[in-house]
Design a protein around this motif. Structure first.
Motif, PDB file in Angstrom:
ATOM      1  N   VAL A   3     -21.548  11.624 -38.655  1.00  0.00           N
ATOM      2  CA  VAL A   3     -22.402  10.960 -37.950  1.00  0.00           C
ATOM      3  C   VAL A   3     -21.618   9.805 -37.295  1.00  0.00           C
ATOM      4  O   VAL A   3     -20.713   9.090 -37.681  1.00  0.00           O
ATOM      5  N   ILE A   4     -22.195   9.475 -36.103  1.00  0.00           N
ATOM      6  CA  ILE A   4     -21.567   8.557 -35.093  1.00  0.00           C
ATOM      7  C   ILE A   4     -22.374   7.219 -35.010  1.00  0.00           C
ATOM      8  O   ILE A   4     -23.638   7.394 -34.834  1.00  0.00           O
ATOM      9  N   VAL A   5     -21.837   6.083 -34.864  1.00  0.00           N
ATOM     10  CA  VAL A   5     -22.580   4.595 -34.656  1.00  0.00           C
ATOM     11  C   VAL A   5     -22.138   4.164 -33.242  1.00  0.00           C
ATOM     12  O   VAL A   5     -21.125   4.270 -32.694  1.00  0.00           O
ATOM     13  N   VAL A   6     -23.381   3.858 -32.575  1.00  0.00           N
ATOM     14  CA  VAL A   6     -23.239   3.140 -31.396  1.00  0.00           C
ATOM     15  C   VAL A   6     -23.722   1.670 -31.633  1.00  0.00           C
ATOM     16  O   VAL A   6     -24.866   1.575 -32.331  1.00  0.00           O
ATOM     17  N   THR A   7     -23.423   0.962 -30.742  1.00  0.00           N
ATOM     18  CA  THR A   7     -23.768  -0.484 -30.796  1.00  0.00           C
ATOM     19  C   THR A   7     -23.826  -0.989 -29.339  1.00  0.00           C
ATOM     20  O   THR A   7     -23.448  -0.134 -28.446  1.00  0.00           O
ATOM     21  N   ASP A   8     -24.065  -2.268 -29.096  1.00  0.00           N
ATOM     22  CA  ASP A   8     -24.133  -2.840 -27.887  1.00  0.00           C
ATOM     23  C   ASP A   8     -22.963  -4.117 -27.711  1.00  0.00           C
ATOM     24  O   ASP A   8     -22.494  -4.554 -28.911  1.00  0.00           O
ATOM     25  N   SER A  21     -13.035   2.054 -35.932  1.00  0.00           N
ATOM     26  CA  SER A  21     -14.230   2.524 -36.934  1.00  0.00           C
ATOM     27  C   SER A  21     -15.083   3.634 -36.201  1.00  0.00           C
ATOM     28  O   SER A  21     -15.973   3.965 -36.497  1.00  0.00           O
ATOM     29  N   ASP A  22     -14.444   4.128 -34.830  1.00  0.00           N
ATOM     30  CA  ASP A  22     -14.958   4.998 -33.833  1.00  0.00           C
ATOM     31  C   ASP A  22     -16.590   4.529 -33.642  1.00  0.00           C
ATOM     32  O   ASP A  22     -17.477   5.447 -33.901  1.00  0.00           O
ATOM     33  N   ILE A  23     -16.868   3.482 -33.339  1.00  0.00           N
ATOM     34  CA  ILE A  23     -18.021   2.838 -32.864  1.00  0.00           C
ATOM     35  C   ILE A  23     -18.137   2.941 -31.225  1.00  0.00           C
ATOM     36  O   ILE A  23     -17.128   2.343 -30.613  1.00  0.00           O
ATOM     37  N   ARG A  24     -19.150   3.507 -30.833  1.00  0.00           N
ATOM     38  CA  ARG A  24     -19.356   3.412 -29.246  1.00  0.00           C
ATOM     39  C   ARG A  24     -20.031   2.307 -29.041  1.00  0.00           C
ATOM     40  O   ARG A  24     -21.089   2.003 -29.692  1.00  0.00           O
ATOM     41  N   GLN A  25     -20.006   1.770 -27.598  1.00  0.00           N
ATOM     42  CA  GLN A  25     -20.467   0.353 -27.341  1.00  0.00           C
ATOM     43  C   GLN A  25     -21.074   0.571 -25.878  1.00  0.00           C
ATOM     44  O   GLN A  25     -20.299   1.165 -25.066  1.00  0.00           O
ATOM     45  N   VAL A  26     -22.209   0.163 -25.785  1.00  0.00           N
ATOM     46  CA  VAL A  26     -23.027  -0.005 -24.423  1.00  0.00           C
ATOM     47  C   VAL A  26     -22.864  -1.449 -24.027  1.00  0.00           C
ATOM     48  O   VAL A  26     -23.371  -2.111 -24.846  1.00  0.00           O
ATOM     49  N   VAL A  54     -27.625 -17.709 -13.025  1.00  0.00           N
ATOM     50  CA  VAL A  54     -27.366 -16.834 -13.758  1.00  0.00           C
ATOM     51  C   VAL A  54     -28.303 -16.263 -14.989  1.00  0.00           C
ATOM     52  O   VAL A  54     -29.086 -17.339 -15.540  1.00  0.00           O
ATOM     53  N   THR A  55     -28.560 -15.140 -15.052  1.00  0.00           N
ATOM     54  CA  THR A  55     -29.528 -14.628 -15.962  1.00  0.00           C
ATOM     55  C   THR A  55     -28.903 -13.461 -16.828  1.00  0.00           C
ATOM     56  O   THR A  55     -27.643 -13.134 -16.413  1.00  0.00           O
ATOM     57  N   THR A  56     -29.355 -12.980 -17.771  1.00  0.00           N
ATOM     58  CA  THR A  56     -29.016 -11.762 -18.405  1.00  0.00           C
ATOM     59  C   THR A  56     -29.942 -10.751 -18.664  1.00  0.00           C
ATOM     60  O   THR A  56     -31.129 -10.780 -18.240  1.00  0.00           O
ATOM     61  N   ALA A  57     -29.345  -9.333 -19.032  1.00  0.00           N
ATOM     62  CA  ALA A  57     -30.372  -8.280 -18.862  1.00  0.00           C
ATOM     63  C   ALA A  57     -29.927  -7.423 -20.216  1.00  0.00           C
ATOM     64  O   ALA A  57     -28.479  -7.369 -20.452  1.00  0.00           O
ATOM     65  N   GLY A  58     -30.551  -6.709 -20.671  1.00  0.00           N
ATOM     66  CA  GLY A  58     -30.311  -5.766 -21.953  1.00  0.00           C
ATOM     67  C   GLY A  58     -29.548  -4.637 -21.359  1.00  0.00           C
ATOM     68  O   GLY A  58     -29.392  -4.532 -20.146  1.00  0.00           O
ATOM     69  N   ALA A  59     -28.958  -3.876 -22.291  1.00  0.00           N
ATOM     70  CA  ALA A  59     -28.358  -2.594 -21.975  1.00  0.00           C
ATOM     71  C   ALA A  59     -29.323  -1.449 -21.433  1.00  0.00           C
ATOM     72  O   ALA A  59     -30.876  -1.546 -21.328  1.00  0.00           O
ATOM     73  N   ALA A  60     -28.829  -0.913 -20.101  1.00  0.00           N
ATOM     74  CA  ALA A  60     -29.672  -0.112 -19.419  1.00  0.00           C
ATOM     75  C   ALA A  60     -30.192   1.220 -20.137  1.00  0.00           C
ATOM     76  O   ALA A  60     -29.263   1.786 -20.711  1.00  0.00           O
ATOM     77  N   VAL A  83     -27.306   0.645 -33.684  1.00  0.00           N
ATOM     78  CA  VAL A  83     -27.426  -0.507 -34.068  1.00  0.00           C
ATOM     79  C   VAL A  83     -27.385  -1.564 -32.973  1.00  0.00           C
ATOM     80  O   VAL A  83     -26.217  -1.891 -32.224  1.00  0.00           O
ATOM     81  N   HIS A  84     -28.623  -2.207 -32.687  1.00  0.00           N
ATOM     82  CA  HIS A  84     -28.621  -3.054 -31.455  1.00  0.00           C
ATOM     83  C   HIS A  84     -28.979  -4.650 -31.847  1.00  0.00           C
ATOM     84  O   HIS A  84     -29.599  -4.576 -32.963  1.00  0.00           O
TER      85      HIS A  84
END
Length: 278
Positions: A3-8, A21-26, A54-60, A83-84
């Motif tokens: 299993v692979i883990v993704v985060t932001d 840790s082989d964690i992918r990041q967005v 300036v403002t921010t936005a979540g992952a696309a 995990v977000h």
């Protein structure tokens, strides 16, 4: 495979930690003067939290879907646990749920209900489970179990950024009553940024921060990350104080809070993310 883990990028994990840790990041996004800057990829001005427009936005959604697709392929079909950052703080979680629909039950999306290294700790817990060879259900369970042992506290020096960001209600009775207020905030069980204590001075706020961290750790072991926004000296002092007061802390790092969170909490802010080990 496994299993692979993704985060932001809110997780504040360094590139070597992600690789190990082989964690992918967005990436999350910082929108500055009409330019879209990807956190962790594009160069973001160090003083972005001081900029007026300036403002921010979540992952696309497209980035999330592309990352899930590649991670699922790399797992040889074993699955993905994503995990977000808290759904109460960012649109990332809702976008992640939308993106994951394409892959059915093979991609599990977890609302960490936390931020900064709080997200990182949960992602690492999931990655450790994945590395042990357990199945998708067990990795998801490990991630969700880690959420209950995660705590985040933040002392902000200015209220302007919080007012602008809307991450705390502007009608809150404490928000506009004292310009000198240095509130101690925390993330509640639903991942919302809420007032923990009203405090008038920085020194007392930092002392209260230390007390709250000591309270949640007790006599247990823990991992700790001290974050700051352009306030490295204070972060170092808090880290040293925690190490002296709580010798059972297994690891303690000091790192910036990152541009996305900095935009919302403002300059001078200091926070502590805790992962208690049961």
């Amino acid at each position: 495979m496994s299993v692979i883990v993704v985060t932001d990028s809110s997780c504040r994990l360094q590139s070597d930690e992600l690789k190990q840790s082989d964690i992918r990041q967005v990436p999350l996004h910082v929108l500055l003067d009409g330019e879209d800057l990807r956190d962790g990829i594009d160069e973001v001005p160090y003083d972005v939290h001081e900029r007026p427009r300036v403002t921010t936005a979540g992952a696309a959604p497209v980035d999330l879907a592309d990352t899930y697709r590649q991670a699922l392929a790399d797992s040889d079909g074993d699955g993905v646990v994503a995990v977000h950052i808290s759904a109460a703080l960012s649109s990332t979680y809702s976008s992640a749920v939308q993106a994951a629909r394409e892959f059915g039950p093979s991609v599990r999306v977890v609302n960490s209900r936390t931020a900064a290294m709080g997200v990182g700790f949960v992602a690492q817990a999931a990655a450790r489970a994945a590395a042990s060879g357990v199945d998708l259900d067990a990795v998801e369970t490990a991630a969700r179990a880690a959420i209950t042992d995660s705590h985040v506290f933040v002392v902000v020096h200015r209220l302007d950024n919080l007012r602008r960001s809307g991450r705390i209600r502007t009608t809150a009775s404490w928000l506009g009553t004292a310009l000198s207020l240095k509130p101690l905030l925390c993330l509640d069980v639903d991942g919302r940024l809420v007032l923990d204590q009203r405090i008038r001075t920085v020194s007392k706020a930092h002392a209260a921060l230390l007390d709250r961290v000591a309270e949640v750790i007790g006599d247990r072991q823990a991992s700790v990350a001290v974050h700051h926004v352009d306030n490295h000296d204070a972060a170092d002092e808090i880290g040293a104080a925690l190490t002296a007061r709580l010798p059972q802390i297994e690891s303690l790092t000091v790192a910036d809070m990152g541009p996305v969170l900095a935009v919302h909490v403002g300059g001078g802010a200091v926070g502590v993310a805790v992962q208690v080990h049961q």
